[in-house]
Design a protein around this motif. Sequence first.
Motif, PDB file in Angstrom:
ATOM      1  N   TRP A  88       0.679 -64.993 -61.565  1.00  0.00           N
ATOM      2  CA  TRP A  88       1.623 -65.885 -60.850  1.00  0.00           C
ATOM      3  C   TRP A  88       1.765 -65.326 -59.346  1.00  0.00           C
ATOM      4  CZ3 TRP A  88       7.002 -65.880 -58.539  1.00  0.00           C
ATOM      5  CH2 TRP A  88       7.253 -67.031 -58.032  1.00  0.00           C
ATOM      6  N   TRP A  91      -1.358 -65.762 -57.429  1.00  0.00           N
ATOM      7  CA  TRP A  91      -1.536 -67.435 -57.198  1.00  0.00           C
ATOM      8  C   TRP A  91      -0.560 -67.842 -56.050  1.00  0.00           C
ATOM      9  CZ3 TRP A  91      -5.118 -70.893 -58.574  1.00  0.00           C
ATOM     10  CH2 TRP A  91      -5.776 -70.763 -59.795  1.00  0.00           C
ATOM     11  N   PRO A  95      -4.684 -67.742 -50.001  1.00  0.00           N
ATOM     12  CA  PRO A  95      -4.925 -68.389 -48.514  1.00  0.00           C
ATOM     13  C   PRO A  95      -5.490 -69.840 -48.879  1.00  0.00           C
ATOM     14  CG  PRO A  95      -6.622 -66.833 -48.991  1.00  0.00           C
ATOM     15  CD  PRO A  95      -5.702 -66.730 -50.161  1.00  0.00           C
ATOM     16  N   PRO A  96      -4.889 -71.069 -48.008  1.00  0.00           N
ATOM     17  CA  PRO A  96      -5.481 -72.257 -48.079  1.00  0.00           C
ATOM     18  C   PRO A  96      -6.776 -72.108 -47.338  1.00  0.00           C
ATOM     19  CG  PRO A  96      -3.285 -71.975 -47.210  1.00  0.00           C
ATOM     20  CD  PRO A  96      -3.845 -70.738 -47.101  1.00  0.00           C
ATOM     21  N   LYS A  97      -7.579 -73.219 -47.899  1.00  0.00           N
ATOM     22  CA  LYS A  97      -8.976 -73.391 -47.109  1.00  0.00           C
ATOM     23  C   LYS A  97      -8.996 -73.063 -45.602  1.00  0.00           C
ATOM     24  CE  LYS A  97     -10.371 -75.800 -51.302  1.00  0.00           C
ATOM     25  NZ  LYS A  97     -10.417 -77.199 -52.002  1.00  0.00           N
ATOM     26  N   LEU A 139     -12.319 -68.270 -58.764  1.00  0.00           N
ATOM     27  CA  LEU A 139     -12.133 -68.519 -57.191  1.00  0.00           C
ATOM     28  C   LEU A 139     -13.522 -68.798 -56.382  1.00  0.00           C
ATOM     29  CD1 LEU A 139      -9.699 -65.677 -56.615  1.00  0.00           C
ATOM     30  CD2 LEU A 139      -9.012 -68.020 -56.833  1.00  0.00           C
ATOM     31  N   ASP A 142     -14.820 -72.349 -57.206  1.00  0.00           N
ATOM     32  CA  ASP A 142     -14.401 -73.294 -56.399  1.00  0.00           C
ATOM     33  C   ASP A 142     -14.560 -73.308 -54.784  1.00  0.00           C
ATOM     34  OD1 ASP A 142     -12.179 -75.496 -56.547  1.00  0.00           O
ATOM     35  OD2 ASP A 142     -10.931 -74.245 -55.596  1.00  0.00           O
TER      36      ASP A 142
ATOM     37  N   ARG B 340      -4.046 -79.744 -51.866  1.00  0.00           N
ATOM     38  CA  ARG B 340      -5.700 -79.936 -51.565  1.00  0.00           C
ATOM     39  C   ARG B 340      -6.425 -78.924 -51.114  1.00  0.00           C
ATOM     40  NH1 ARG B 340      -5.891 -85.854 -51.788  1.00  0.00           N
ATOM     41  NH2 ARG B 340      -3.909 -85.867 -50.298  1.00  0.00           N
ATOM     42  N   ALA B 341      -5.664 -78.015 -50.285  1.00  0.00           N
ATOM     43  CA  ALA B 341      -6.151 -76.873 -49.442  1.00  0.00           C
ATOM     44  C   ALA B 341      -6.486 -75.480 -50.537  1.00  0.00           C
ATOM     45  CB  ALA B 341      -5.446 -76.539 -48.416  1.00  0.00           C
ATOM     46  N   GLN B 342      -6.007 -75.976 -51.918  1.00  0.00           N
ATOM     47  CA  GLN B 342      -6.006 -74.819 -52.822  1.00  0.00           C
ATOM     48  C   GLN B 342      -6.895 -74.960 -53.975  1.00  0.00           C
ATOM     49  OE1 GLN B 342      -4.629 -71.757 -52.100  1.00  0.00           O
ATOM     50  NE2 GLN B 342      -3.055 -71.842 -50.911  1.00  0.00           N
ATOM     51  N   HIS B 343      -7.042 -74.122 -54.798  1.00  0.00           N
ATOM     52  CA  HIS B 343      -7.653 -74.419 -56.148  1.00  0.00           C
ATOM     53  C   HIS B 343      -6.785 -75.502 -56.903  1.00  0.00           C
ATOM     54  CE1 HIS B 343      -9.317 -73.601 -60.331  1.00  0.00           C
ATOM     55  NE2 HIS B 343     -10.136 -73.251 -59.384  1.00  0.00           N
ATOM     56  N   TYR B 344      -7.538 -76.315 -57.756  1.00  0.00           N
ATOM     57  CA  TYR B 344      -6.512 -77.399 -58.376  1.00  0.00           C
ATOM     58  C   TYR B 344      -5.738 -76.832 -59.371  1.00  0.00           C
ATOM     59  CZ  TYR B 344      -8.838 -77.016 -62.977  1.00  0.00           C
ATOM     60  OH  TYR B 344      -9.118 -76.632 -64.119  1.00  0.00           O
ATOM     61  N   LEU B 345      -5.794 -75.571 -59.833  1.00  0.00           N
ATOM     62  CA  LEU B 345      -4.790 -74.995 -60.737  1.00  0.00           C
ATOM     63  C   LEU B 345      -3.312 -74.463 -60.022  1.00  0.00           C
ATOM     64  CD1 LEU B 345      -6.590 -73.102 -63.600  1.00  0.00           C
ATOM     65  CD2 LEU B 345      -5.147 -75.110 -63.614  1.00  0.00           C
ATOM     66  N   TRP B 346      -3.407 -74.393 -58.507  1.00  0.00           N
ATOM     67  CA  TRP B 346      -2.511 -73.891 -57.910  1.00  0.00           C
ATOM     68  C   TRP B 346      -1.371 -74.547 -57.980  1.00  0.00           C
ATOM     69  CZ3 TRP B 346      -0.091 -75.095 -53.077  1.00  0.00           C
ATOM     70  CH2 TRP B 346       0.623 -74.007 -52.379  1.00  0.00           C
ATOM     71  N   TRP B 349       0.496 -73.688 -61.197  1.00  0.00           N
ATOM     72  CA  TRP B 349       0.977 -72.266 -61.270  1.00  0.00           C
ATOM     73  C   TRP B 349       2.247 -72.181 -60.580  1.00  0.00           C
ATOM     74  CZ3 TRP B 349       0.126 -67.814 -63.570  1.00  0.00           C
ATOM     75  CH2 TRP B 349      -0.863 -67.432 -64.229  1.00  0.00           C
TER      76      TRP B 349
END
Lengths: 492, 492
Positions: A88, A91, A95-97, A139, A142, B340-346, B349
């Motif tokens: 956790w 997570w 960092p965001p995209k 990661l 993705d 949306r700027a993260q992995h879908y599981l974020w 979590w």
Amino acid sequence: MFEAAELGRKVSKQEFAERERDLQTRLLAAQQRLAEAKFPVIVVVSGVEGSGKGDVVSRLHGWLDTRGIQTHAFWDESDEERQRPHYWRFWRVMPPKGTLGMLFGSWYTQPIVERAHDRIDADAFERELTRIVDFERMLTDDGALLVKFWYHLSKGEQARRVEEDGKSRHGSRLSHLAKEYAKRYDDFTEASSRALRVTDTGNAPWYVIEAQNRRYRDLTTGVTLLESIERRLERDEASRPIDIRSSAMAPDTEGASITVLDRVDLAQQASEDVDKEIRKLQAQLHRLTWKAWKKGRNTVAVFEGWDAAGKGGAIRRVTAGIDARLYRVITIGAPTDEERAQHYLWRFWRHVPRKGFVTIYDRSWYGRVLVERIEGFAEHHEWKRSYQEINDFEEQLTEHGVVLLKFWIHIDPDEQLRRFEERQNTPWKQHKITDEDWRNRDRWDAYKLAINDMVARTSTHAAPWTLVAGNDKRFARLQVLRTFCERLQAEL
Amino acid sequence: MFEAAELGRKVSKQEFAERERDLQTRLLAAQQRLAEAKFPVIVVVSGVEGSGKGDVVSRLHGWLDTRGIQTHAFWDESDEERQRPHYWRFWRVMPPKGTLGMLFGSWYTQPIVERAHDRIDADAFERELTRIVDFERMLTDDGALLVKFWYHLSKGEQARRVEEDGKSRHGSRLSHLAKEYAKRYDDFTEASSRALRVTDTGNAPWYVIEAQNRRYRDLTTGVTLLESIERRLERDEASRPIDIRSSAMAPDTEGASITVLDRVDLAQQASEDVDKEIRKLQAQLHRLTWKAWKKGRNTVAVFEGWDAAGKGGAIRRVTAGIDARLYRVITIGAPTDEERAQHYLWRFWRHVPRKGFVTIYDRSWYGRVLVERIEGFAEHHEWKRSYQEINDFEEQLTEHGVVLLKFWIHIDPDEQLRRFEERQNTPWKQHKITDEDWRNRDRWDAYKLAINDMVARTSTHAAPWTLVAGNDKRFARLQVLRTFCERLQAEL
């Protein structure tokens, strides 16, 4: 694992100044393009205590636009964190995209520390490492770009730094910890080399960086990070398969491009009574290989080396010491049709010896990361992932009880030229020299880099590389025979 | 894992005859194209004793051109094999590119058998499974197409068959083994469901096939194998990303397309004193959730279901039984920009509860393999690999001590239509019905298949799915509350 990071690589003040401005300009440009891109960059900053991880990150902050970076250190778990599954905490800081996250230690710290202190056993440690591999794959699947740095210091250097550091901040928590870590240097090295070996995957490779010289350390980090981002951006634009370099991108200066081969002392020469010594070792080898046969232990020896380095001669000195019923020499040339229709490891698996026997590979699976890499016979992503495939393969051998020896016979370019010319001028040796040999010679530097990567990524505790000083042939044979006997003796 | 393979799926004699000829023609055509192609097909044939693995392979031999197939069974290790690392026996029989290799049992047999007999511990078993995952990834990275079939029989059916079989070949080694296995059915199920769960990867998925009806079993195997080869050939020609179906391709007949949802008895109705019963359960839930808080155990409950199935109502009945300080309901809608700027599981979590608390997800991470799959919001390879990502995520929760409940509230299309119309005709309910609901309704069958896959691939021992009969709302609420209390009671 860490041999290739104790070479004394360095960058002078002047070289650093010359290169820094250009690096910063390119880093800022890459960062701007990243902001538009659809992936995050996750930088893992790990390594031994005292290697200056904080200083590297500060330097990167100085070079980059801080608005697009987040930095996170993972100290003791907070109350909040302890009450949730372990991951956790990672997570929550992803960092965001389009941005860059620098993670100190990250998911590696806890397992390595626990293992080094023997608070978790080998199985639990392996489980943690598997979890890391799965997590990192998730990661990168993705789209994340993961760049993992490990900063290494030799034992002596770490002790020196911790000492020095302790003087400047007496009794602080940090210096106390650092001292504690330094005492357990060997335990930490064992745990971390295992961690690096298991988690050094094609999609998330490790860059082990020598941390002794601060300028070398920082510049190499900057260039490697820059290269990684630039290549990834290019890939996205051209939708090509990802193309990750396997070595950290050292600055192109003399002091920085030292390889493991440069640390081989080629001036070593055999003494006069070498023949007697060789005969003694051969007799010992004879006894040892019979003993291995009785104990049902098989031996696999791999011989690699430069063209004309004297592999054949060394192999003959070894086989002369073994009963002919007990050994087999497998010469690896171009693959047959049948072999080409299979996975590249298949041709080596088929010759794995039965219990008690010795198999000698004259060239081997390492062709994948040497000639196939250099000549482009294997795609970049193919040879890149084969370090791990090779380590897995060798682990299966050693776990089964195989004694595995790996020799690289090293000579310098001058010596090679001398031998090439001698071959060309000696009628009964002419067949041994081909156009290909001359072509390979032209790529000396590329091979040197590939050999350095090979040793860095595949020299493991159970299957270490022996770099043999080959300029004096007789010295080389002696070194091979001696290593062979010592390893067998230790294993039996 | 195996619920979805005890549904009584079947194919009639006539249906089989109708489809067999077409299947064979296409299989032969695919096999011809395969011969020109640059990859091998590796078919793993595994499953419970008595499921007729040999018969399936014979049938495939009948359909295919035997010149392009090799079949290998892995009995006891030979002398030759025992003397080498375990995987040597698999390497020696790898099919060359352009051909098809059928492997009985393969690398799965030994670890599962050893584990079921408790001859290796859980850690050693996990290590073996990790090795399998690495090995299979290496094969598929190299281009191999891996198709893994697992044939399942229910406990009763297996016992019946072994009995029957025993009568026909008295005292044979096989029948002795089969009896032994049948006695340990539960141990085998536990070991094999774990093995399937860990090794069910995006690149090498498992197809679990119900083996009760022989025609269904063989036809489904044939069609799935055909589909896999055809898709792979197409991919190679179009150089598109690989596109693996996640379910075995059952023949398109009524008896064969039964899903787990068809086994939910929707005729179940609440008795008259249901309100009293509900109040009793809520009081029990109140006590249990406080007990969980004291013990520091957190609870995560996931509610999924058809539109208008009554998720909201069921959740309200649950929350009415929990102290408001102890729970939180997270409603999952469209992701925010930040998410949306993260992995879908974020986004899931971030809401993982602290110790002692209850988090209820109104819709959840399963959207990935439901709406995102059906509507194409996630790419095929993205949702396909998320079964494993989800299982990993849930495993981290349950390992940390979270009690994890997953409800799918099921209704039939008629009941949904009735509720949609009622909503449309009731002014204060109109806001609850949107065009999207009607659109989803048109895709009922696609959703049904997706739900079946979801249950088959993510119902694990620690986190099973509960399929709730929702046509009678009050019955559904009762079932949810009862399950909630029972699970908490069992876990505390």
